[in-house]
Write a protein that holds these residues in place. Structure first.
Motif, PDB file in Angstrom:
ATOM      1  N   LYS A   1       0.827  -1.206   0.000  1.00 51.00           N
ATOM      2  CA  LYS A   1       0.000   0.000   0.000  1.00 51.00           C
ATOM      3  C   LYS A   1       0.864   1.260   0.000  1.00 51.00           C
ATOM      4  N   PRO A   2       0.575   2.195  -0.885  1.00 50.18           N
ATOM      5  CA  PRO A   2       1.398   3.411  -0.954  1.00 50.18           C
ATOM      6  C   PRO A   2       0.862   4.493  -0.025  1.00 50.18           C
TER       7      PRO A   2
ATOM      8  N   PRO B   1      -4.947  13.793  -2.729  1.00 50.82           N
ATOM      9  CA  PRO B   1      -4.607  13.296  -4.076  1.00 50.82           C
ATOM     10  C   PRO B   1      -3.150  13.543  -4.480  1.00 50.82           C
ATOM     11  N   GLN B   2      -2.658  14.742  -4.204  1.00 50.36           N
ATOM     12  CA  GLN B   2      -1.281  15.065  -4.576  1.00 50.36           C
ATOM     13  C   GLN B   2      -0.298  14.175  -3.802  1.00 50.36           C
ATOM     14  N   TYR B   3      -0.568  14.044  -2.514  1.00 47.75           N
ATOM     15  CA  TYR B   3       0.290  13.227  -1.649  1.00 47.75           C
ATOM     16  C   TYR B   3       0.280  11.770  -2.132  1.00 47.75           C
TER      17      TYR B   3
ATOM     18  N   ALA C   1      -0.876  -1.090  -4.272  1.00 47.89           N
ATOM     19  CA  ALA C   1      -2.317  -1.153  -3.995  1.00 47.89           C
ATOM     20  C   ALA C   1      -2.894   0.232  -3.661  1.00 47.89           C
ATOM     21  N   ASP C   2      -2.972   1.073  -4.679  1.00 51.47           N
ATOM     22  CA  ASP C   2      -3.487   2.428  -4.415  1.00 51.47           C
ATOM     23  C   ASP C   2      -4.998   2.428  -4.152  1.00 51.47           C
TER      24      ASP C   2
ATOM     25  N   ILE D   1      -6.867   4.282  -0.656  1.00 59.50           N
ATOM     26  CA  ILE D   1      -7.929   5.309  -0.562  1.00 59.50           C
ATOM     27  C   ILE D   1      -9.139   4.874   0.269  1.00 59.50           C
ATOM     28  N   THR D   2      -9.062   3.691   0.881  1.00 59.20           N
ATOM     29  CA  THR D   2     -10.174   3.304   1.762  1.00 59.20           C
ATOM     30  C   THR D   2     -10.208   4.192   3.010  1.00 59.20           C
TER      31      THR D   2
END
Ligand code: ADP
Ligand code: TRP
Length: 334
Positions: free
Chosen positions: A8-9, A52-54, A41-42, A46-47
């Motif tokens: 996960k990023p 967004p930028q980060y 696993a982007d 986001i869960t």
């Protein structure tokens, strides 16, 4: 055999991630004959809300650091989850065969829900559904083996249950995967609170050495690392957690055994010892940082590698998705 690893990023990578996970994955990929798929696993990140930028920066940084650490991207398939829409598509199909009760039992969800509630944040449906997407990631490739941390075992067990349930309802379609728990040979602790594992923390990052920290910052962090009373360099986690952690780091960075280190540093001062630990870590990180910066300076090169990875991934996943659509009586043309 096919092996799938997901990462996960969601934070900056630190030396705990490096010695505890990245280094092992690189060694595994470079020595195995197995087919290895490495997925960033982007969609899982986001869960919980990500700026967004980060997030975008973390995805590039993760890819750059993995490539710089020696992942052979011609051998392994490396790609970003959101770059293969077959995953969330299959996750929806799995949603329809997964009993609600299975998901309510997931301990990671229960823990994260509580944390979010304490912060007053929303608990998204995506967070609840997270393990179903993970099942899709794994099953869509007929994966044989998933190396995971302890905290992800329950999700792979759920994945196995989903595979079995689908196979029972619609006929034999998915391979039921095995998992392997990553051995935590190098559990790196926080330099300021050596009883707590090194982790990206909100309040203070003094105890956490990030892979992309400037060299002088790394040296300072080790200089300020807490030590223990006494003046012996001895491995004793109970009574000397600070020194023991620094010894573990030196061992991971230099390949020397703890015993060797004890012998070598008999009578040496804590200050001098910490300097040497810093130097050993810098020696490992310097070439990785240099290569990572080259990748980060040329995002189109990273894009090209990830794009190629996604294409290779999709060649494997799309036929499987079509098979599933067919089996379920759904419509598609072509
Ligand atoms: P965390 O485990 O803190 O949630 P991640 O999920 O980002 O961190 O971890 C990614 C990988 O790095 C996992 O395989 C995990 O076991 C490993 N890892 C994370 N922190 C450490 C640490 N302090 N020491 C050793 N390995 C670690
Ligand atoms: N959920 C995993 C984690 O937090 C990341 C992940 C997503 C994953 N999909 C996966 C891991 C598929 C293994 C297989 O670490």
């Amino acid at each position: 055999m096919r092996v799938l690893s997901g990462i996960k990023p969601s934070g900056e990578l630190h030396i705990g991630n490096y010695f505890g996970a990245i280094k092992q994955l690189v060694e595994f990929i470079n020595t195995t004959d197995d087919e290895v798929i490495v997925m960033i696993a982007d969609l899982h990140a986001i869960t919980v809300y990500q700026d967004p930028q980060y997030l975008k920066e973390r995805i590039y940084e993760l890819a750059a650091l993995y490539f710089a650490s020696g992942i052979d991207y011609n051998k392994a398939i490396v790609f970003v989850q959101s770059d293969n829409p077959d995953h969330p598509y299959l996750a929806w199909l799995f949603d329809t065969v997964t009993p609600y009760g299975w998901l309510t039992r997931m301990t990671q969800f229960k823990d994260k829900r509580q944390k979010l509630k304490n912060y007053g944040d929303i608990v998204s449906v995506g967070l609840f559904n997270y393990p179903v997407l993970m099942a899709a990631d794994i099953l869509i490739y007929d994966t044989d083996l998933v190396p995971v941390g302890e905290d992800q075992v329950q999700h792979v067990e759920l994945t196995r249950d989903i595979a079995k349930r689908f196979n029972k309802l619609y006929g034999d379609t998915f391979k039921v995967p095995e998992y392997k728990i990553n051995k935590t040979t190098a559990r790196i602790m926080d330099l300021q609170v050596p009883t707590r594992k090194m982790s990206k923390s909100e309040e203070s990052t003094l105890g956490c050495v990030f892979m992309l920290d400037p060299i002088d910052v790394i040296v300072q962090k080790f200089k300020k690392a807490v030590t223990d009373s006494g003046h012996e360099i001895k491995f004793d986690k109970q009574n000397k957690p600070g020194i023991s952690n620094l010894m573990a780091i030196l061992s991971a960075a230099s390949g020397k055994s703890l015993k060797q280190i004890e012998e070598e540093y008999e009578g040496v001062s804590y200050a001098r010892f910490k300097q040497d630990v810093a130097e050993a870590v810098v020696e490992v990180l310097r070439p990785i940082q240099r290569k990572a910066k080259e990748f980060l300076a040329d995002p189109s090169q990273v894009d090209a590698i990830l794009h190629e990875g996604a294409e290779r991934a999709r060649e494997l996943s799309y036929p499987k998705l079509l098979e599933v659509l067919n089996k379920m009586g759904l419509y598609h043309h072509g």
